[in-house]
Enzyme design. Structure first.
Site, PDB file in Angstrom:
ATOM      1  N   GLY A   5     -10.251   7.901  -1.503  1.00  7.94           N
ATOM      2  CA  GLY A   5     -10.945   9.181  -1.362  1.00  7.94           C
ATOM      3  C   GLY A   5     -11.853   9.220  -0.142  1.00  7.94           C
ATOM      4  O   GLY A   5     -11.706   8.442   0.788  1.00  7.94           O
TER       5      GLY A   5
ATOM      6  N   HIS B 270       0.843  -1.206   0.000  1.00  8.41           N
ATOM      7  CA  HIS B 270       0.000   0.000   0.000  1.00  8.41           C
ATOM      8  C   HIS B 270       0.876   1.252   0.000  1.00  8.41           C
ATOM      9  O   HIS B 270       1.300   1.738   1.048  1.00  8.41           O
ATOM     10  CB  HIS B 270      -0.932   0.009   1.221  1.00  8.41           C
ATOM     11  CG  HIS B 270      -1.969   1.082   1.170  1.00  8.41           C
ATOM     12  ND1 HIS B 270      -3.331   0.821   1.112  1.00  8.41           N
ATOM     13  CD2 HIS B 270      -1.874   2.435   1.146  1.00  8.41           C
ATOM     14  CE1 HIS B 270      -4.004   1.961   1.071  1.00  8.41           C
ATOM     15  NE2 HIS B 270      -3.122   2.959   1.082  1.00  8.41           N
TER      16      HIS B 270
ATOM     17  N   ASP C 213       2.255   4.216   2.595  1.00 12.81           N
ATOM     18  CA  ASP C 213       1.149   5.049   2.119  1.00 12.81           C
ATOM     19  C   ASP C 213       1.655   6.194   1.237  1.00 12.81           C
ATOM     20  O   ASP C 213       1.592   6.105   0.017  1.00 12.81           O
ATOM     21  CB  ASP C 213       0.329   5.579   3.306  1.00 12.81           C
ATOM     22  CG  ASP C 213      -1.070   6.025   2.903  1.00 12.81           C
ATOM     23  OD1 ASP C 213      -1.510   5.686   1.784  1.00 12.81           O
ATOM     24  OD2 ASP C 213      -1.732   6.689   3.717  1.00 12.81           O
ATOM     25  N   ASP C 214       2.134   7.279   1.839  1.00 11.90           N
ATOM     26  CA  ASP C 214       2.579   8.467   1.090  1.00 11.90           C
ATOM     27  C   ASP C 214       3.864   9.017   1.704  1.00 11.90           C
ATOM     28  O   ASP C 214       3.839  10.023   2.428  1.00 11.90           O
ATOM     29  CB  ASP C 214       1.486   9.551   1.122  1.00 11.90           C
ATOM     30  CG  ASP C 214       0.225   9.110   0.412  1.00 11.90           C
ATOM     31  OD1 ASP C 214       0.244   9.047  -0.827  1.00 11.90           O
ATOM     32  OD2 ASP C 214      -0.779   8.814   1.097  1.00 11.90           O
TER      33      ASP C 214
ATOM     34  N   HIS D 189      -9.816   1.341  -0.004  1.00  8.29           N
ATOM     35  CA  HIS D 189      -9.552   2.162   1.184  1.00  8.29           C
ATOM     36  C   HIS D 189     -10.833   2.166   2.028  1.00  8.29           C
ATOM     37  O   HIS D 189     -11.882   2.627   1.563  1.00  8.29           O
ATOM     38  CB  HIS D 189      -9.253   3.605   0.780  1.00  8.29           C
ATOM     39  CG  HIS D 189      -7.860   3.846   0.300  1.00  8.29           C
ATOM     40  ND1 HIS D 189      -7.405   3.402  -0.925  1.00  8.29           N
ATOM     41  CD2 HIS D 189      -6.822   4.516   0.877  1.00  8.29           C
ATOM     42  CE1 HIS D 189      -6.142   3.792  -1.081  1.00  8.29           C
ATOM     43  NE2 HIS D 189      -5.755   4.463  -0.010  1.00  8.29           N
TER      44      HIS D 189
ATOM     45  N   GLU E 177     -10.300   3.859   7.354  1.00 12.24           N
ATOM     46  CA  GLU E 177      -9.124   4.673   7.685  1.00 12.24           C
ATOM     47  C   GLU E 177      -9.573   5.784   8.627  1.00 12.24           C
ATOM     48  O   GLU E 177      -9.274   5.770   9.814  1.00 12.24           O
ATOM     49  CB  GLU E 177      -8.489   5.255   6.419  1.00 12.24           C
ATOM     50  CG  GLU E 177      -7.266   6.119   6.718  1.00 12.24           C
ATOM     51  CD  GLU E 177      -6.631   6.741   5.472  1.00 12.24           C
ATOM     52  OE1 GLU E 177      -5.528   7.282   5.609  1.00 12.24           O
ATOM     53  OE2 GLU E 177      -7.232   6.695   4.388  1.00 12.24           O
TER      54      GLU E 177
ATOM     55  N   HIS F 291      -5.921   0.141   4.987  1.00  9.24           N
ATOM     56  CA  HIS F 291      -5.992   0.704   6.345  1.00  9.24           C
ATOM     57  C   HIS F 291      -6.905  -0.164   7.219  1.00  9.24           C
ATOM     58  O   HIS F 291      -6.441  -1.119   7.811  1.00  9.24           O
ATOM     59  CB  HIS F 291      -6.434   2.173   6.331  1.00  9.24           C
ATOM     60  CG  HIS F 291      -5.555   3.057   5.509  1.00  9.24           C
ATOM     61  ND1 HIS F 291      -4.291   3.423   5.905  1.00  9.24           N
ATOM     62  CD2 HIS F 291      -5.739   3.626   4.278  1.00  9.24           C
ATOM     63  CE1 HIS F 291      -3.731   4.191   4.980  1.00  9.24           C
ATOM     64  NE2 HIS F 291      -4.587   4.318   3.977  1.00  9.24           N
TER      65      HIS F 291
ATOM     66  N   HIS G 195       1.234   4.989  -2.542  1.00  9.01           N
ATOM     67  CA  HIS G 195       0.727   5.774  -3.674  1.00  9.01           C
ATOM     68  C   HIS G 195       1.891   6.370  -4.460  1.00  9.01           C
ATOM     69  O   HIS G 195       2.766   7.016  -3.876  1.00  9.01           O
ATOM     70  CB  HIS G 195      -0.176   6.900  -3.166  1.00  9.01           C
ATOM     71  CG  HIS G 195      -1.436   6.407  -2.525  1.00  9.01           C
ATOM     72  ND1 HIS G 195      -2.643   6.386  -3.195  1.00  9.01           N
ATOM     73  CD2 HIS G 195      -1.684   5.911  -1.281  1.00  9.01           C
ATOM     74  CE1 HIS G 195      -3.584   5.899  -2.380  1.00  9.01           C
ATOM     75  NE2 HIS G 195      -3.014   5.598  -1.215  1.00  9.01           N
TER      76      HIS G 195
ATOM     77  N   ASP H 131       1.913   8.918  -6.480  1.00 14.15           N
ATOM     78  CA  ASP H 131       1.961  10.386  -6.391  1.00 14.15           C
ATOM     79  C   ASP H 131       2.232  10.869  -4.975  1.00 14.15           C
ATOM     80  O   ASP H 131       2.400  12.070  -4.746  1.00 14.15           O
ATOM     81  CB  ASP H 131       0.683  11.026  -6.955  1.00 14.15           C
ATOM     82  CG  ASP H 131      -0.586  10.449  -6.362  1.00 14.15           C
ATOM     83  OD1 ASP H 131      -0.494   9.527  -5.529  1.00 14.15           O
ATOM     84  OD2 ASP H 131      -1.688  10.906  -6.735  1.00 14.15           O
TER      85      ASP H 131
END
Length: 359
Positions: free
Chosen positions: A184, A15, A295-296, A213, A216, A237, A17, A19
């Site tokens: 989202g 998991h 995640d990010d 998702h 979360e 999550h 992303h 971007d």
């Protein structure tokens, strides 16, 4: 440095992303080439702009993307580059297999309505975005020996994109794409936005792997919807599933896989900022099926080794638990069965384990 890592052995990440994992230096380079004005002049200043230092809300967390995604969106060279560099960064963190997710529509500038990030109409379609990412990941895999596959994201606030997403999953299923995701605002349910449900029904019919998702920042009911309505095979999550004990127990019994992101869950306000109260501790005690993920990492100014460090320092994780987590991640990944068996064999060999190489 190697001795200080919480877990200095091969890892699997499910998991993350694309971007949310771009190098700041690359953002600066691309902005300069494209003559885009950034809100900061140096790499350090730009890193501050892109990252969240204190626990906040998911909305504040996601607002960070506005500062830098427009720099790479719509640019062929940049999109291929970020995919290639992503694999290099994961290889440096000891990851031998990674599934990276992204929305092709958010990186395109034509054949998408509305065109994101207030870009001018261009000629880069979501389809070509997927092709570029696949090429970047493939080149990275050859160069750095870390296997990389992708998951295409539907966006809850853009249900009209979801039919495109599932068609792209089908088109590129033999060329790097292994699944579909829904990301989202979790309060936007699929009852009110049936485009997502139709896409997932087609995914089931077509044998496309599915993650969602859910749970979360949203309640356990969103996890129920992901499992019952969208037929998710994994949950992104899922921290709040424990608020519905019957659902939690049922998913434990079903060996549902949860893609956990410790550092992210603190910064998005999904969980108590005190890591010693994190739901992951409950998941660990219950021997749940879950993985550890970033995640990010750009927005968190982190990397996978830091998530492992947090799990070790505050949640009592042992080397044996880290091994179990990664074996479970490999068993729950979206690779074809033959490649999955080979991945498990690699892990078990590296961990000195015998007899765990069956998916």
């Amino acid at each position: 440095m190697a001795e200080q890592l919480a877990f200095n052995k091969p890892k699997v990440e499910l998991h993350v992303h694309l971007d949310g994992a771009i190098r700041v230096e690359t953002i600066m380079d691309v902005a300069k080439r494209r003559r885009i004005t950034l809100p900061a002049a140096t790499v350090d200043e730009m890193r501050d702009v892109c990252s969240l230092k204190e626990p906040a809300t998911l909305t504040e967390f996601l607002s960070k993307f506005d500062h830098y995604v427009p720099v790479v969106a719509g640019d062929r060279e940049a999109i291929k580059r970020i995919a290639y560099e992503f694999v290099e960064d994961k290889a440096k963190q000891g990851v031998i297999y990674v599934e990276v997710r992204y929305s092709p529509h958010l990186l395109a500038n034509t054949d998408v309505e509305p065109i994101p990030w207030q870009q001018k109409q261009g000629d880069l379609t979501p389809d070509e975005v997927v092709n570029l990412v696949n090429r970047g990941l493939s080149a990275g895999e050859k160069a750095f020996k870390t296997k990389a596959r992708s998951i295409l994201c539907c966006m809850r606030h853009m249900p009209d994109w979801s039919s495109d997403v599932i068609e792209l999953c089908k088109k590129y299923r033999d060329d790097g794409v292994v699944g579909i995701d829904l990301a989202g605002d979790e309060l936007m349910d699929t009852e009110s936005y049936p485009g997502h449900r139709r896409a997932y029904e087609e995914a089931v019919r077509s044998g496309i792997h599915r993650t969602v998702h859910a749970g979360e920042v949203g309640p356990a009911s969103v996890v129920w919807e992901a499992v019952e309505i969208l037929r998710a095979e994994r949950i992104g999550h899922g921290y709040h599933v424990t608020e519905d004990q019957a659902l939690y127990k049922r998913l434990l019994d079903q060996n549902m896989h949860f893609e956990m992101c410790p550092l992210s869950s603190r910064q998005t306000g999904a969980c108590d900022p005190d890591f010693t109260k994190h739901p992951l501790i409950r998941f660990q005690v219950d021997k749940a099926n879950y993985s550890l993920n970033t995640d990010d990492p750009l927005v968190l100014n982190s990397n996978l080794n830091l998530d492992y460090e947090v799990a070790q320092k505050y949640m009592g994780f042992t080397e044996d638990e880290f091994k179990r987590v990664n074996v479970n991640a490999a068993k729950s990944c979206f690779l074809p069965e033959g490649e999955k068996r080979e991945l498990l064999r690699q892990l078990c060999e590296a961990y000195g384990m015998v007899g765990d190489a069956s998916p």
